[in-house]
Design a protein around this motif. Sequence first.
Motif, short mmCIF file in Angstrom:
data_model
loop_
_atom_site.label_atom_id
_atom_site.label_comp_id
_atom_site.label_asym_id
_atom_site.label_seq_id
_atom_site.Cartn_x
_atom_site.Cartn_y
_atom_site.Cartn_z
N LYS A 136 0.78 -1.33 0.12
CA LYS A 136 0.06 0.03 -0.04
C LYS A 136 0.82 1.09 0.09
CE LYS A 136 -4.02 2.17 2.16
NZ LYS A 136 -5.22 1.85 2.95
N LYS A 137 1.87 1.22 0.76
CA LYS A 137 2.90 2.41 1.03
C LYS A 137 3.69 2.57 -0.48
CE LYS A 137 3.34 3.16 5.63
NZ LYS A 137 4.23 4.05 6.45
N GLU A 152 2.44 1.95 -3.24
CA GLU A 152 1.64 2.50 -4.36
C GLU A 152 1.22 3.80 -4.35
OE1 GLU A 152 -1.97 0.26 -4.06
OE2 GLU A 152 -1.09 -1.39 -4.89
N GLN A 153 1.54 4.42 -3.16
CA GLN A 153 1.55 5.95 -2.80
C GLN A 153 2.36 6.90 -3.40
OE1 GLN A 153 0.50 6.25 1.12
NE2 GLN A 153 -1.41 5.37 1.06
N LEU A 184 4.93 8.66 -5.96
CA LEU A 184 4.63 9.05 -7.31
C LEU A 184 5.99 9.06 -8.05
CD1 LEU A 184 2.48 12.34 -6.76
CD2 LEU A 184 1.66 9.98 -7.65
#
Length: 71
Positions: free
Chosen positions: A4-5, A7-8, A10
């Motif tokens: 999850k981290k 995917e954040q 950029l």
Amino acid sequence: MNKKKKEQILVGKPLIPNAGVRTWYTKELNDLVSKMDERTRREVLEIFRTVAVKKPQNSHNNTGTVRDYLS
């Protein structure tokens, strides 16, 4: 690091400014450099004028050192 981290985050490419922005930025920088140059030149000349007016303490033949002028 969990998924999850990860995917954040950029990831991208650097921005390339267009010619108009680049021209404006270059002009602004040149103006600032000109102002800084003028101010520095004025301040240095004022220091030299102040030092030139002073006479060294041991000045029978004007062979004083810079330290004599600044003291």
